[in-house]
Design an enzyme around this catalytic site. Structure first.
Site, short mmCIF file in Angstrom:
data_model
loop_
_atom_site.label_atom_id
_atom_site.label_comp_id
_atom_site.label_asym_id
_atom_site.label_seq_id
_atom_site.Cartn_x
_atom_site.Cartn_y
_atom_site.Cartn_z
CG HIS A 152 -1.94 -0.96 1.36
ND1 HIS A 152 -2.03 -1.83 2.42
CD2 HIS A 152 -3.00 -1.24 0.56
CE1 HIS A 152 -3.10 -2.59 2.27
NE2 HIS A 152 -3.70 -2.28 1.15
CE LYS A 209 -15.22 -7.45 3.51
NZ LYS A 209 -14.63 -6.71 2.36
NE ARG A 229 -2.67 -6.86 -4.35
CZ ARG A 229 -3.44 -7.14 -3.31
NH1 ARG A 229 -2.91 -7.59 -2.22
NH2 ARG A 229 -4.74 -6.98 -3.36
CB SER A 244 -4.10 -6.53 4.75
OG SER A 244 -3.83 -5.27 4.21
P1 ADP Z 1 -9.78 -3.56 -0.62
O1 ADP Z 1 -10.54 -4.34 0.42
O2 ADP Z 1 -10.53 -2.35 -1.13
O3 ADP Z 1 -9.20 -4.38 -1.75
P2 ADP Z 1 -7.09 -3.34 0.37
O4 ADP Z 1 -6.63 -2.64 1.59
O5 ADP Z 1 -6.89 -4.82 0.32
O6 ADP Z 1 -8.59 -2.92 0.21
O7 ADP Z 1 -6.38 -2.73 -0.92
C1 ADP Z 1 -6.53 -1.36 -1.25
C2 ADP Z 1 -5.84 -1.09 -2.59
O8 ADP Z 1 -4.45 -1.31 -2.46
C3 ADP Z 1 -6.32 -2.02 -3.72
O9 ADP Z 1 -6.31 -1.29 -4.94
C4 ADP Z 1 -5.26 -3.09 -3.74
O10 ADP Z 1 -5.16 -3.70 -5.02
C5 ADP Z 1 -4.03 -2.27 -3.42
N1 ADP Z 1 -2.98 -3.11 -2.84
C6 ADP Z 1 -3.07 -3.93 -1.78
N2 ADP Z 1 -1.90 -4.57 -1.56
C7 ADP Z 1 -1.04 -4.11 -2.51
C8 ADP Z 1 0.32 -4.39 -2.85
N3 ADP Z 1 1.04 -5.30 -2.19
N4 ADP Z 1 0.87 -3.73 -3.89
C9 ADP Z 1 0.13 -2.85 -4.59
N5 ADP Z 1 -1.15 -2.54 -4.35
C10 ADP Z 1 -1.74 -3.17 -3.33
#
Ligand code: ADP
Length: 165
Positions: A17, A41, A94, A132
């Site tokens: 992130h 959730k 990703r 995460s």
């Molecule tokens: P959501 O539940 O909306 O997917 P996340 O917190 O999992 O929320 O992800 C938020 C954003 O960050 C999404 O666009 C996700 O693809 C991106 N993201 C999550 N992990 C990574 C990573 N390791 N590298 C790049 N982008 C990421």
């Protein structure tokens, strides 16, 4: 001013992130990290904890806090964007697995609001497989995630998973 909303669960924020946020700052003058208030959730961290961890991670990385806001949101993302006068949604991409879901969401948001565009940034290859959920799972099983999450998150994640043990 170019203002992008970076929405997500951020439960908790990872280095993946953070790399999207840092790359986004190259293109946008202001970024609002919008933490989804999805208590139903059953996230590991409450929305307030996720906001605090995100702020701590940003401070620890020494990013320009005058250009970053961390906020909570719920309801329709396009409504939140309108309230914030932002016309860009920033998302990270990703593996191929992200693509279909992200395409669906981007198209739906475009359908709901023609003036808002979704901009994707490709994940840094060092964090391509970092999520995460995976970090929480590995940490729960005793694995080391210190290279995958910001230091304040690593510390709090260990403490959180040890709560009630
Ligand atoms: P959501 O539940 O909306 O997917 P996340 O917190 O999992 O929320 O992800 C938020 C954003 O960050 C999404 O666009 C996700 O693809 C991106 N993201 C999550 N992990 C990574 C990573 N390791 N590298 C790049 N982008 C990421």
């Amino acid at each position: 001013m170019s203002h992008a909303i970076y929405p997500g669960s951020f439960d908790p924020i990872t280095n993946g992130h953070m790399s999207i946020l840092e790359s986004g700052l190259v293109s946008f003058e202001k970024i609002t990290v919008a933490v989804l208030n999805n208590e139903k959730k059953r996230p590991l961290f409450s929305v307030n904890e996720r906001i605090e961890l995100t702020r701590d991670a940003i401070a620890a990385r020494g990013l320009d806090t005058s250009r970053i806001e961390v906020d909570a949101f719920d309801g329709l993302l396009v409504d939140y964007c309108r309230r914030k006068s932002a016309t860009v949604i920033l998302r990270g991409l990703r593996a191929v697995a992200d693509f279909e879901y992200e395409l669906q969401m981007a198209n739906m948001n475009r359908h709901l609001s023609g003036e808002i565009v979704t901009v994707f940034i490709m994940a840094n290859d060092a964090y391509f497989y970092v999520s995460s959920n995976l970090c929480k799972e590995v940490c729960r099983l005793g694995g080391d995630v210190s290279k995958l999450v910001p230091t304040p998150v690593d510390v709090r994640l260990l403490a959180k998973l040890n709560e009630g043990k």
